[in-house]
Motif scaffolding. Structure first.
Motif, short mmCIF file in Angstrom:
data_model
loop_
_atom_site.label_atom_id
_atom_site.label_comp_id
_atom_site.label_asym_id
_atom_site.label_seq_id
_atom_site.Cartn_x
_atom_site.Cartn_y
_atom_site.Cartn_z
N VAL A 244 0.85 -1.21 0.00
CA VAL A 244 0.00 0.00 0.00
C VAL A 244 0.88 1.26 0.00
CG1 VAL A 244 -1.61 1.36 1.43
CG2 VAL A 244 -2.00 -1.10 1.09
N ASN A 245 1.92 1.26 0.83
CA ASN A 245 2.79 2.44 0.92
C ASN A 245 3.58 2.69 -0.35
OD1 ASN A 245 1.92 3.00 3.46
ND2 ASN A 245 3.61 1.94 4.50
N HIS A 246 4.06 1.60 -0.96
CA HIS A 246 4.79 1.76 -2.22
C HIS A 246 3.91 2.39 -3.29
CE1 HIS A 246 8.07 -0.79 -0.70
NE2 HIS A 246 8.78 -0.19 -1.64
N LEU A 247 2.69 1.89 -3.40
CA LEU A 247 1.80 2.45 -4.42
C LEU A 247 1.42 3.89 -4.09
CD1 LEU A 247 -0.61 -0.42 -5.54
CD2 LEU A 247 1.41 0.47 -6.71
N ALA A 248 1.25 4.16 -2.80
CA ALA A 248 0.89 5.52 -2.39
C ALA A 248 1.98 6.50 -2.84
CB ALA A 248 0.68 5.59 -0.88
N GLY A 249 3.23 6.02 -2.83
CA GLY A 249 4.34 6.84 -3.30
C GLY A 249 4.19 7.23 -4.77
N GLU A 250 3.42 6.44 -5.50
CA GLU A 250 3.16 6.74 -6.93
C GLU A 250 1.82 7.46 -7.10
OE1 GLU A 250 5.47 5.97 -9.26
OE2 GLU A 250 6.67 5.24 -7.58
N GLY A 251 1.19 7.80 -5.98
CA GLY A 251 -0.11 8.49 -6.05
C GLY A 251 -1.28 7.54 -6.21
N ILE A 252 -1.03 6.24 -5.97
CA ILE A 252 -2.10 5.25 -6.14
C ILE A 252 -2.54 4.76 -4.76
CG2 ILE A 252 -2.67 2.99 -7.11
CD1 ILE A 252 -0.35 3.57 -9.16
N LEU A 253 -3.79 5.04 -4.42
CA LEU A 253 -4.29 4.69 -3.09
C LEU A 253 -5.12 3.42 -3.14
CD1 LEU A 253 -5.39 8.26 -1.91
CD2 LEU A 253 -3.10 7.22 -1.85
N VAL A 254 -4.70 2.42 -2.36
CA VAL A 254 -5.44 1.16 -2.26
C VAL A 254 -5.55 0.80 -0.79
CG1 VAL A 254 -4.60 0.40 -4.53
CG2 VAL A 254 -3.37 -0.31 -2.48
N THR A 255 -6.29 -0.28 -0.48
CA THR A 255 -6.55 -0.65 0.91
C THR A 255 -5.97 -2.02 1.21
OG1 THR A 255 -8.65 0.52 0.69
CG2 THR A 255 -8.39 -0.86 2.63
N ALA A 256 -5.30 -2.16 2.34
CA ALA A 256 -4.88 -3.48 2.82
C ALA A 256 -6.13 -4.14 3.39
CB ALA A 256 -3.82 -3.33 3.90
N ALA A 257 -6.43 -5.34 2.90
CA ALA A 257 -7.69 -5.99 3.31
C ALA A 257 -7.40 -7.43 3.71
CB ALA A 257 -8.70 -5.94 2.17
N GLY A 258 -6.69 -7.58 4.82
CA GLY A 258 -6.39 -8.94 5.28
C GLY A 258 -4.90 -9.22 5.24
N LYS A 259 -4.56 -10.45 5.65
CA LYS A 259 -3.16 -10.83 5.86
C LYS A 259 -2.30 -10.68 4.61
CE LYS A 259 -2.83 -14.95 7.67
NZ LYS A 259 -3.76 -15.77 8.41
N SER A 260 -2.86 -11.05 3.46
CA SER A 260 -2.05 -10.99 2.25
C SER A 260 -2.86 -10.47 1.07
CB SER A 260 -1.47 -12.37 1.93
OG SER A 260 -2.54 -13.27 1.75
N THR A 261 -3.83 -9.63 1.39
CA THR A 261 -4.74 -9.16 0.34
C THR A 261 -4.77 -7.64 0.31
OG1 THR A 261 -6.09 -11.11 0.69
CG2 THR A 261 -7.10 -9.33 -0.54
#
Ligand SMILES: *Cc1c(COP(=O)(O)O)cnc(C)c1O
Length: 344
Positions: free
Chosen positions: A301-318
Motif C-alpha cells: 500500500v505504501n509503495h503504491l501511495a508513493g506513486e499516487g495510487i491509493l489502495v486498501t490493505a484488506a487482510g493478511k495478504s490481500t
C-alpha cells in the motif's frame, strides 16, 4: 502528482450536473412531507425498486438499522451471513439499539447456505428467541463485491415464505449486481421484502441511501428514521443529487467501473507475483493476493501511495482496489505499469 483513489467508491464526488441541479432545488421541511425533491426521490426509488414506498435516509447504515428495527422486537434473532456488512461494519447497531441477537451462517460465495438458514430458524418454544428476519447482501462487500449465487437466494426466499419470516436485502450496491447479472434491480428486489440501496457509492450522490418496502412497513420505518435522527428537514439539495444518482446516466457509469475493474484484474492476474481470482471479480472490486510479492499489505500500500495510487490493505495478504467514476481507464493503465515496476 495525480492521485488515483482505489480505496473506496464512497469517495465519488457529485457530478457537475448534480451541483447545478442541487442549488436550483426548491426546499421544504421534509419531516412534514414538504420537501418536494425528497418526495420525488422517494417516488422514483420506490418505482425503480418495484416497492410500494421508499424513504430517503442519511446513510446505508441507518437504512439497514431502520429495517432491522422495523422488522423485529427486542430479543429477537436475525439470521445473516457471517461476514455481512450489518454484522461486521455497522458498529453493532442491531445489538446496541435493537437488542437483537445475530445468528450467523457462513457462505464463502456471499450467500448463507440455504439448508443452514432453515436449520437456524428457531422453533416456537418459550426458551428460544424468535427468529424474525433474514438479512441478505448484494453485492457482498467483505468477499470483494461479489454477487452471491441467485439460485441460493431463491431457495432462501422459499424458506422465508414457508416460515413467514421476512427478508431484508442490504443492497448498498444492488445496481452493480443488476449489471453483473443482466437482471433488473426490480427483479432482484422482488425476491425480498425490504431493500436498502446506497446513492452515495458508485452512483455518485454526496449523501444518502434509500430504504424501500411495503406501505405498511414504511409506516414503522418512518418512525424509526425520526427516532434515529434521520429527519433532515431541507433535504432538497441532497435529494436533487439523489435523483441524478438514480438516473440511467449514473447507472451506466457502473458499467464503466466494472470494465475498469476487469481490465485491472486481468492485467494484474497475468503477473507471476500476484494472484487474482478472476472468477470472483464480478463488479467494481478487485481483491489482489500479494503472498508471493515479498511485500506485506501495508508495504505494498505504501509503495503504491508513493506513486499516487491509493489502495486498501484488506487482510493478511490481500490488497483491495475499488473502481469508481473517479478512476479513468488511463489511470488503470498507469496503475498496471506502476505495479509491474514494483517487481522490476
Ligand atoms: C457502504 C455499505 C453500507 C453502509 O452504507 P453507509 O452509507 O456507508 O452507512 C451497508 N452495506 C454495505 C454492503 C455497504 O457496502
Amino acid at each position: 502528482m495525480r492521485i488515483i483513489d482505489f480505496r473506496r467508491d464512497t469517495i465519488t464526488l457529485p457530478t457537475l450536473e448534480m451541483v447545478e441541479e442541487a442549488f436550483k432545488a426548491p426546499l421544504g421541511d421534509s419531516v412534514y412531507g414538504e420537501d418536494l425533491k425528497q418526495k420525488e426521490l422517494e417516488h422514483l426509488a420506490a418505482d425503480k425498486l418495484g416497492k410500494e414506498e421508499a424513504i430517503f435516509v442519511p446513510s446505508g447504515t441507518m437504512g439497514n438499522l431502520i429495517a432491522v428495527l422495523s422488522h423485529t422486537r427486542r430479543g429477537d434473532e436475525v439470521i445473516l451471513e457471517e461476514n455481512a456488512h450489518i454484522r461486521t461494519s455497522e458498529t453493532g447497531g442491531a445489538a446496541t439499539v435493537g437488542g437483537i441477537m445475530l445468528k450467523t451462517v457462513r457462505g464463502e460465495d456471499g450467500a448463507p447456505e440455504p439448508q443452514a438458514v432453515k436449520e437456524a430458524i428457531r422453533a416456537d418454544d418459550i426458551h428460544y428467541p424468535r427468529t424474525s428476519l433474514i438479512c441478505l447482501e448484494n453485492t457482498h462487500y467483505r468477499y470483494g463485491g461479489i454477487v452471491p449465487p441467485q439460485d441460493k437466494y431463491k431457495q432462501i426466499r422459499e424458506i422465508s415464505k414457508e416460515y413467514s419470516i421476512p427478508i431484508h436485502l442490504d443492497g448498498a450496491r444492488l445496481f452493480n449486481a443488476s449489471i453483473y447479472l443482466g437482471v433488473e434491480v426490480k427483479t432482484l428486489a422482488s425476491q425480498v421484502d425490504t431493500v436498502m440501496v446506497s446513492l452515495s457509492k458508485g452512483l455518485g450522490a454526496p449523501v444518502g441511501s434509500v430504504l424501500c418496502g411495503s406501505k405498511k412497513f414504511m409506516k414503522e420505518a418512518r418512525r424509526y428514521r425520526k427516532m434515529l435522527g434521520g429527519g433532515m428537514r431541507q433535504t432538497g439539495w441532497l435529494c436533487a443529487c439523489g435523483l441524478i444518482a438514480l438516473s440511467d446516466r449514473s447507472i451506466h457509469q457502473l458499467r464503466e467501473d466494472h470494465a475498469n475493474a476487469s481490465l485491472l484484474a486481468e492485467n494484474l492476474a497475468a503477473l507471476p507475483e500476484i494472484e487474482v481470482d478472476l472468477d470472483r471479480v464480478h463488479t467494481n472490486f478487485v481483491l489482489v493476493k500479494i503472498k508471493h510479492t515479498g511485500y506485506k499489505p501495508s508495504e505494498f500500500v505504501n509503495h503504491l501511495a508513493g506513486e499516487g495510487i491509493l489502495v486498501t490493505a484488506a487482510g493478511k495478504s490481500t490488497v483491495r482496489f475499488v473502481t469508481s467514476k473517479e478512476v479513468q481507464r488511463s489511470d488503470i493503465l498507469f496503475t498496471i505499469d506502476a505495479v509491474k515496476d514494483l517487481f522490476a
